[in-house]
Design an enzyme around this catalytic site. Structure first.
Site, mmCIF file in Angstrom:
data_model
loop_
_atom_site.group_PDB
_atom_site.id
_atom_site.type_symbol
_atom_site.label_atom_id
_atom_site.label_comp_id
_atom_site.label_asym_id
_atom_site.label_seq_id
_atom_site.Cartn_x
_atom_site.Cartn_y
_atom_site.Cartn_z
ATOM 1 N N ARG A 1 0.645 -1.323 -0.464
ATOM 2 C CA ARG A 1 0.407 0.166 0.193
ATOM 3 C C ARG A 1 1.138 0.811 -0.054
ATOM 4 N NH1 ARG A 1 -2.147 -3.649 -1.429
ATOM 5 N NH2 ARG A 1 -3.853 -4.518 -0.338
ATOM 6 N N GLU B 1 -4.287 3.284 6.537
ATOM 7 C CA GLU B 1 -4.278 3.607 5.447
ATOM 8 C C GLU B 1 -4.593 4.881 4.804
ATOM 9 O OE1 GLU B 1 -4.832 -0.354 3.489
ATOM 10 O OE2 GLU B 1 -5.820 0.336 1.988
ATOM 11 N N SER C 1 -10.211 0.633 3.612
ATOM 12 C CA SER C 1 -9.794 0.236 5.401
ATOM 13 C C SER C 1 -9.015 1.301 6.034
ATOM 14 C CB SER C 1 -8.421 -0.946 5.153
ATOM 15 O OG SER C 1 -8.796 -2.165 4.581
HETATM 16 C C1 LIG Z 1 -15.826 0.266 -0.388
HETATM 17 C C2 LIG Z 1 -13.758 0.741 -0.727
HETATM 18 C C3 LIG Z 1 -12.791 -0.390 -0.932
HETATM 19 C C4 LIG Z 1 -11.620 -0.004 -0.576
HETATM 20 N N1 LIG Z 1 -10.697 -1.317 -1.001
HETATM 21 C C5 LIG Z 1 -9.551 -0.940 -1.542
HETATM 22 C C6 LIG Z 1 -8.718 -2.389 -1.136
HETATM 23 O O1 LIG Z 1 -9.215 -3.485 -1.040
HETATM 24 N N2 LIG Z 1 -7.536 -2.636 -1.829
HETATM 25 C C7 LIG Z 1 -7.290 -1.195 -1.436
HETATM 26 O O2 LIG Z 1 -5.863 -1.076 -1.888
HETATM 27 N N3 LIG Z 1 -7.779 -0.140 -1.605
HETATM 28 C C8 LIG Z 1 -8.569 0.130 -1.334
HETATM 29 N N4 LIG Z 1 -9.917 1.035 -1.062
HETATM 30 C C9 LIG Z 1 -9.148 2.242 -1.161
HETATM 31 C C10 LIG Z 1 -8.795 3.103 -2.355
HETATM 32 O O3 LIG Z 1 -9.821 2.179 -3.687
HETATM 33 C C11 LIG Z 1 -7.387 3.084 -2.985
HETATM 34 O O4 LIG Z 1 -6.756 3.938 -2.247
HETATM 35 C C12 LIG Z 1 -7.042 4.000 -4.619
HETATM 36 O O5 LIG Z 1 -6.188 3.652 -4.936
HETATM 37 C C13 LIG Z 1 -7.785 5.104 -4.688
HETATM 38 O O6 LIG Z 1 -7.661 6.196 -5.294
HETATM 39 P P1 LIG Z 1 -8.349 7.910 -5.383
HETATM 40 O O7 LIG Z 1 -8.246 8.453 -6.805
HETATM 41 O O8 LIG Z 1 -9.597 7.649 -4.198
HETATM 42 O O9 LIG Z 1 -6.622 8.235 -4.410
HETATM 43 P P2 LIG Z 1 -6.991 9.257 -3.664
HETATM 44 O O10 LIG Z 1 -7.722 9.157 -2.592
HETATM 45 O O11 LIG Z 1 -7.800 10.619 -4.001
HETATM 46 O O12 LIG Z 1 -5.425 9.491 -3.159
HETATM 47 C C14 LIG Z 1 -4.941 8.240 -2.270
HETATM 48 C C15 LIG Z 1 -3.487 9.232 -2.501
HETATM 49 O O13 LIG Z 1 -2.836 8.969 -4.164
HETATM 50 C C16 LIG Z 1 -2.236 9.794 -4.390
HETATM 51 N N5 LIG Z 1 -2.320 10.158 -5.602
HETATM 52 C C17 LIG Z 1 -3.555 9.866 -6.790
HETATM 53 N N6 LIG Z 1 -3.430 10.068 -7.088
HETATM 54 C C18 LIG Z 1 -2.173 10.618 -7.858
HETATM 55 C C19 LIG Z 1 -1.451 10.253 -8.867
HETATM 56 N N7 LIG Z 1 -2.089 10.971 -10.465
HETATM 57 N N8 LIG Z 1 -0.131 11.342 -8.823
HETATM 58 C C20 LIG Z 1 0.757 10.918 -8.125
HETATM 59 N N9 LIG Z 1 -0.310 10.513 -7.139
HETATM 60 C C21 LIG Z 1 -1.571 11.248 -7.040
HETATM 61 C C22 LIG Z 1 -2.745 11.584 -3.352
HETATM 62 O O14 LIG Z 1 -2.374 12.061 -3.116
HETATM 63 C C23 LIG Z 1 -3.324 10.210 -2.086
HETATM 64 O O15 LIG Z 1 -1.619 9.945 -1.862
HETATM 65 C C24 LIG Z 1 -11.053 1.039 -0.484
HETATM 66 C C25 LIG Z 1 -12.016 2.142 -0.645
HETATM 67 C C26 LIG Z 1 -13.013 2.204 -0.716
HETATM 68 C C27 LIG Z 1 -13.521 3.007 -0.465
#
Ligand SMILES: Cc1cc2nc3c(=O)[nH]c(=O)nc-3n(C[C@H](O)[C@H](O)[C@H](O)COP(=O)(O)OP(=O)(O)OC[C@H]3O[C@@H](n4cnc5c(N)ncnc54)[C@H](O)[C@@H]3O)c2cc1C
Length: 258
Positions: free
Chosen positions: A142, A254, A184
């Site tokens: 992660r 996380e 998580s």
């Molecule tokens: C119901 C639910 C279930 C989930 N299950 C999982 C799971 O099973 N496994 C898992 O790993 N995650 C899970 N997640 C968490 C989430 O789905 C992931 O972390 C996802 O990758 C976040 O993407 P986001 O675009 O929303 O990023 P954000 O939440 O907006 O950002 C997350 C991080 O990414 C960075 N970031 C975003 N875009 C960029 C970019 N273009 N360049 C550089 N850095 C960037 C941000 O600075 C921040 O540090 C879950 C979330 C929910 C709500």
């Protein structure tokens, strides 16, 4: 580039926050150095005073498949990539199902399920305008040290999308709450589960205002509607303190707190 007001109580998956001005990056813009990039806020808990934020606009939402090389823009929603992989019979993308967010967020979090992670299947990432090979990017459970803004990612693809694997991975989600959350809350500590530790210290189901350690899965901090940043961080700190006191384990978030 242009500014947009984003209400994080609506936009973020955990539905916590206030309206905040976010700079939207368009194709060809120079990337500002003084702003934090966010994706689709599925892994964020945003206070009323976050650092200055920016986000990739729709210009960066695209997928191109040519000569078995797939290039994906980092504003692409994960669901779109999954549908594309299914349609074009591409192997290895099954785990993206039910993993909400943008591709940029997936890369920065090295998002995944069980042993399936995005870094296992990618080849290179365009960071701050330059293509960087995967082996030059430090990454682990992660976490990935991108060191800048990811705008595109490249995969060398093979054919063979497995609906059997997809179904197995979707079934794993049966024990996850449907209520608003950021996934998580804590990373699993080495050899253990954060959810188990939260249960052991008696916090499963415990609430503060509208926020709660879920009764369905203790490592999900859920919002029953109108929950605040302060309520969320209260519960996070409470869990960390109690778990350290009882087990000497320092839990790491996380979910990213801004
Ligand atoms: C119901 C639910 C279930 C989930 N299950 C999982 C799971 O099973 N496994 C898992 O790993 N995650 C899970 N997640 C968490 C989430 O789905 C992931 O972390 C996802 O990758 C976040 O993407 P986001 O675009 O929303 O990023 P954000 O939440 O907006 O950002 C997350 C991080 O990414 C960075 N970031 C975003 N875009 C960029 C970019 N273009 N360049 C550089 N850095 C960037 C941000 O600075 C921040 O540090 C879950 C979330 C929910 C709500």
């Amino acid at each position: 580039m242009y500014s947009k007001t984003i209400d994080f109580s609506k936009f973020s998956s955990i539905k916590v926050g206030v309206p905040i001005e976010v700079l939207m990056i368009e194709c060809g813009d120079e990337l500002p150095k003084d702003r934090m990039i966010i994706g689709h806020a599925n892994n964020l808990l945003v206070s009323s005073t976050p650092p200055p934020l920016m986000m990739l606009s729709k210009d960066f939402s695209f997928m191109e498949l040519e000569d078995e090389v797939l290039t994906v823009g980092c504003a692409t929603p994960t669901g779109k990539l999954l549908s594309f992989a299914k349609k074009h019979d591409l192997a290895g993308f099954e785990f993206i199902s039910k993993l909400p967010g943008s591709i940029g967020g997936m890369l920065a979090m090295n998002a995944g399920v069980k042993s399936y992670e995005i870094f296992n299947i990618l080849d290179a990432i365009k960071i701050d305008g330059l293509w960087v090979d995967k082996k030059e990017i430090e990454h682990g459970y992660r976490v990935a040290k991108l060191g800048g803004v990811a705008t595109e990612v490249r995969f060398n693809v093979t054919r063979g999308f497995s609906t059997k694997l997809l179904d197995e991975l979707v079934a794993l989600r049966a024990n996850q709450p449907k209520t608003a959350s950021a996934g998580s809350a804590f990373k699993n500590p080495e050899g253990d589960y954060a959810g188990r530790l939260i249960e052991e210290v008696g916090l499963k189901g415990v609430s503060k205002g509208a926020m709660q350690w879920s009764e369905v899965h203790a490592n999900f901090l859920v919002n029953h509607g109108g929950g605040t940043f302060e309520e969320a961080t209260y519960l996070i700190d409470l869990a960390k303190d109690k778990i350290f006191e009882k087990f000497g384990v320092v839990l790491k978030e996380e979910v990213q707190i801004l």
